[in-house]
Design a protein around this motif. Structure first.
Motif, PDB file in Angstrom:
ATOM      1  N   THR A  31       3.911   3.913   4.250  1.00 38.92           N
ATOM      2  CA  THR A  31       5.083   2.791   3.236  1.00 38.92           C
ATOM      3  C   THR A  31       6.292   2.854   4.334  1.00 38.92           C
ATOM      4  O   THR A  31       6.656   3.090   5.405  1.00 38.92           O
ATOM      5  CB  THR A  31       5.020   2.473   2.434  1.00 38.92           C
ATOM      6  OG1 THR A  31       3.704   2.295   1.719  1.00 38.92           O
ATOM      7  CG2 THR A  31       5.937   1.262   1.822  1.00 38.92           C
ATOM      8  N   GLY A  35       6.886   1.485   8.241  1.00 38.77           N
ATOM      9  CA  GLY A  35       7.992   0.819   8.453  1.00 38.77           C
ATOM     10  C   GLY A  35       8.958   1.318   9.263  1.00 38.77           C
ATOM     11  O   GLY A  35       9.920   0.301   9.357  1.00 38.77           O
ATOM     12  N   ILE A  38       7.580   0.444  12.824  1.00 37.90           N
ATOM     13  CA  ILE A  38       7.763  -0.968  12.280  1.00 37.90           C
ATOM     14  C   ILE A  38       8.730  -1.488  13.099  1.00 37.90           C
ATOM     15  O   ILE A  38       9.648  -2.200  14.199  1.00 37.90           O
ATOM     16  CB  ILE A  38       7.180  -1.898  12.073  1.00 37.90           C
ATOM     17  CG1 ILE A  38       5.644  -1.917  11.424  1.00 37.90           C
ATOM     18  CG2 ILE A  38       7.128  -3.533  12.172  1.00 37.90           C
ATOM     19  CD1 ILE A  38       4.996  -1.910  13.152  1.00 37.90           C
ATOM     20  N   SER A  42      10.740  -3.216  16.753  1.00 36.34           N
ATOM     21  CA  SER A  42      11.105  -4.756  16.462  1.00 36.34           C
ATOM     22  C   SER A  42      12.582  -4.368  17.393  1.00 36.34           C
ATOM     23  O   SER A  42      13.253  -5.952  18.117  1.00 36.34           O
ATOM     24  CB  SER A  42      11.707  -4.695  14.903  1.00 36.34           C
ATOM     25  OG  SER A  42      10.427  -5.196  14.348  1.00 36.34           O
ATOM     26  N   PHE A  61      13.007  -6.875   5.235  1.00 36.53           N
ATOM     27  CA  PHE A  61      12.070  -7.810   5.570  1.00 36.53           C
ATOM     28  C   PHE A  61      10.625  -7.036   6.417  1.00 36.53           C
ATOM     29  O   PHE A  61       9.898  -6.264   6.059  1.00 36.53           O
ATOM     30  CB  PHE A  61      11.535  -8.999   5.347  1.00 36.53           C
ATOM     31  CG  PHE A  61      10.308  -9.310   4.538  1.00 36.53           C
ATOM     32  CD1 PHE A  61       9.606  -8.832   3.818  1.00 36.53           C
ATOM     33  CD2 PHE A  61       8.922  -9.813   5.813  1.00 36.53           C
ATOM     34  CE1 PHE A  61       8.461  -9.329   2.726  1.00 36.53           C
ATOM     35  CE2 PHE A  61       7.708 -10.113   5.417  1.00 36.53           C
ATOM     36  CZ  PHE A  61       7.751  -9.649   4.560  1.00 36.53           C
ATOM     37  N   ILE A  62      11.515  -6.111   8.008  1.00 36.25           N
ATOM     38  CA  ILE A  62      10.987  -5.649   9.033  1.00 36.25           C
ATOM     39  C   ILE A  62      10.646  -3.876   7.970  1.00 36.25           C
ATOM     40  O   ILE A  62       9.239  -3.166   8.983  1.00 36.25           O
ATOM     41  CB  ILE A  62      11.610  -5.188  10.091  1.00 36.25           C
ATOM     42  CG1 ILE A  62      11.771  -6.804  10.835  1.00 36.25           C
ATOM     43  CG2 ILE A  62      11.510  -4.801  10.674  1.00 36.25           C
ATOM     44  CD1 ILE A  62      10.454  -7.324  11.322  1.00 36.25           C
ATOM     45  N   SER A  63      11.731  -3.543   7.614  1.00 38.75           N
ATOM     46  CA  SER A  63      11.117  -2.414   6.355  1.00 38.75           C
ATOM     47  C   SER A  63      10.233  -2.058   6.337  1.00 38.75           C
ATOM     48  O   SER A  63       9.535  -0.782   5.719  1.00 38.75           O
ATOM     49  CB  SER A  63      12.704  -1.713   6.315  1.00 38.75           C
ATOM     50  OG  SER A  63      13.060  -2.706   5.054  1.00 38.75           O
ATOM     51  N   ALA A  65       7.503  -3.345   6.485  1.00 34.39           N
ATOM     52  CA  ALA A  65       5.706  -4.034   7.359  1.00 34.39           C
ATOM     53  C   ALA A  65       4.693  -2.418   6.845  1.00 34.39           C
ATOM     54  O   ALA A  65       3.959  -3.176   7.352  1.00 34.39           O
ATOM     55  CB  ALA A  65       6.014  -3.584   8.714  1.00 34.39           C
ATOM     56  N   SER A  68       1.734  -2.808   3.783  1.00 33.46           N
ATOM     57  CA  SER A  68       0.361  -3.477   4.341  1.00 33.46           C
ATOM     58  C   SER A  68      -0.208  -2.596   3.531  1.00 33.46           C
ATOM     59  O   SER A  68      -1.840  -2.298   2.952  1.00 33.46           O
ATOM     60  CB  SER A  68       0.349  -4.920   5.596  1.00 33.46           C
ATOM     61  OG  SER A  68       1.123  -3.720   6.058  1.00 33.46           O
ATOM     62  N   ASN A 191      -5.070 -12.438   3.771  1.00 34.31           N
ATOM     63  CA  ASN A 191      -4.762 -13.299   5.586  1.00 34.31           C
ATOM     64  C   ASN A 191      -5.033 -14.247   6.573  1.00 34.31           C
ATOM     65  O   ASN A 191      -4.552 -15.462   6.902  1.00 34.31           O
ATOM     66  CB  ASN A 191      -4.356 -11.670   6.618  1.00 34.31           C
ATOM     67  CG  ASN A 191      -3.700 -10.453   5.903  1.00 34.31           C
ATOM     68  OD1 ASN A 191      -2.816 -10.556   5.360  1.00 34.31           O
ATOM     69  ND2 ASN A 191      -4.620  -9.432   6.261  1.00 34.31           N
ATOM     70  N   SER A 212       4.653 -11.282  -1.890  1.00 35.49           N
ATOM     71  CA  SER A 212       5.718 -10.220  -0.902  1.00 35.49           C
ATOM     72  C   SER A 212       7.536 -11.100  -0.738  1.00 35.49           C
ATOM     73  O   SER A 212       7.831 -10.671  -0.331  1.00 35.49           O
ATOM     74  CB  SER A 212       5.051 -10.436   0.142  1.00 35.49           C
ATOM     75  OG  SER A 212       4.252 -11.801   0.478  1.00 35.49           O
ATOM     76  N   GLN A 216      11.593 -10.806   1.174  1.00 34.18           N
ATOM     77  CA  GLN A 216      12.702 -11.824   1.686  1.00 34.18           C
ATOM     78  C   GLN A 216      13.828 -11.710   1.498  1.00 34.18           C
ATOM     79  O   GLN A 216      14.474 -12.172   0.653  1.00 34.18           O
ATOM     80  CB  GLN A 216      12.133 -12.231   2.277  1.00 34.18           C
ATOM     81  CG  GLN A 216      10.758 -12.375   3.181  1.00 34.18           C
ATOM     82  CD  GLN A 216       9.471 -14.003   3.125  1.00 34.18           C
ATOM     83  OE1 GLN A 216      10.572 -14.836   2.948  1.00 34.18           O
ATOM     84  NE2 GLN A 216       8.251 -14.233   3.731  1.00 34.18           N
TER      85      GLN A 216
END
Length: 256
Positions: A31, A35, A38, A42, A61-63, A65, A68, A191, A212, A216
């Motif tokens: 994770t 993260g 990504i 980004s 939220f990007i951190s 990533a 998943s 998905n 999830s 956000q």
């Protein structure tokens, strides 16, 4: 056997199995590492995004990533905690020692959920701070509106994924069957349903997609989801309750 003794017994079982320790460690590493990667990508691509994507850019939220893939390890952990005893035959000894099956199951889940929460919160905070360090000028601060909620929510999300998996494993009893259902469910079915326009309205009520939302902070420009972060987490909690109830009912009805 008293409840406190059952809880101590379950704690001993979990910490003495190497696979559960390694699985939780993997959840943290995957994770955090993904993260950070990504987040760095980004940051480098931000100036090339169109205006709509920049307005929807959510550094918090990007951190997350990497969640998943990190949830994959939490699913495995949840399944192993419950189904290991069935695969080894130790379930007969455990139920002979603790004939109150409700006490047995929920003591196991309480211990595993507590451990999952500690690991989840640690992972979430580390992921956030390291991810933001990769974003440079685009980073968010823990004091920004909604950020602390999202970070704590990340830990809750990981915990609920593990507990949901425990409930499913309690129903199915087989680690292979449980993983054979949970993995495609979260990584394929969810998905597909969540990204195909015809089924998108169904997909957003699945546990992972609803849950999830708690991570956000920035609402996407084209967002039409009829619930907010806490509403999404509430939907996920309902899924977890249903899985645990199913596991409890089947454990009460079936022989070991």
């Amino acid at each position: 056997m008293a409840t406190s003794q059952v809880i101590r017994s379950e704690w001993t079982k979990i910490r003495s199995v190497a696979s559960t320790v390694w699985t939780l460690s993997l959840a943290v590493v995957v994770t955090v590492a993904l993260g950070m990667l990504i987040a760095l990508l980004s940051k480098n691509e931000f100036d090339n995004m169109d205006r709509e994507d920049q307005l929807s850019f959510d550094p918090t939220f990007i951190s997350f990533a990497g969640m998943s893939l990190g949830q994959l390890a939490m699913i495995v952990f949840g399944v192993l905690v419950v189904s290991n005893e069935y695969s080894t035959g130790m379930i007969r000894t455990s139920l002979a020692a603790v004939p109150q099956r409700g006490s047995f199951l929920f003591s196991k889940i309480a211990v595993a959920a507590g451990l999952s929460l500690l690991v989840g919160l640690f992972t979430s905070f580390v992921t956030f701070f390291l991810g933001q360090s990769m974003l440079g000028e685009h980073k968010a601060s823990i004091g920004d509106e909604g950020v602390l909620r999202a970070v704590i929510g990340g830990g809750l999300y990981m915990t609920l994924i593990a507990v949901f998996s425990m409930g499913v494993a309690a129903m199915l009893r087989s680690p292979m069957l449980s993983l054979g259902i949970l993995m495609p469910f979260f990584f394929l079915v969810s998905n597909i349903l969540g990204n195909v326009p015809a089924t998108k309205k169904i997909g957003r009520y699945l546990p992972d997609q609803a849950g999830s939302k708690i991570m956000q902070v920035v609402t996407p420009v084209d967002n039409d989801t009829p619930y907010g972060p806490w509403g999404g987490l509430g939907i996920m909690v309902l899924w977890v309750i249903a899985a645990l109830a199913g596991g409890f009912v089947l454990l009460k009805k079936r022989d070991a």
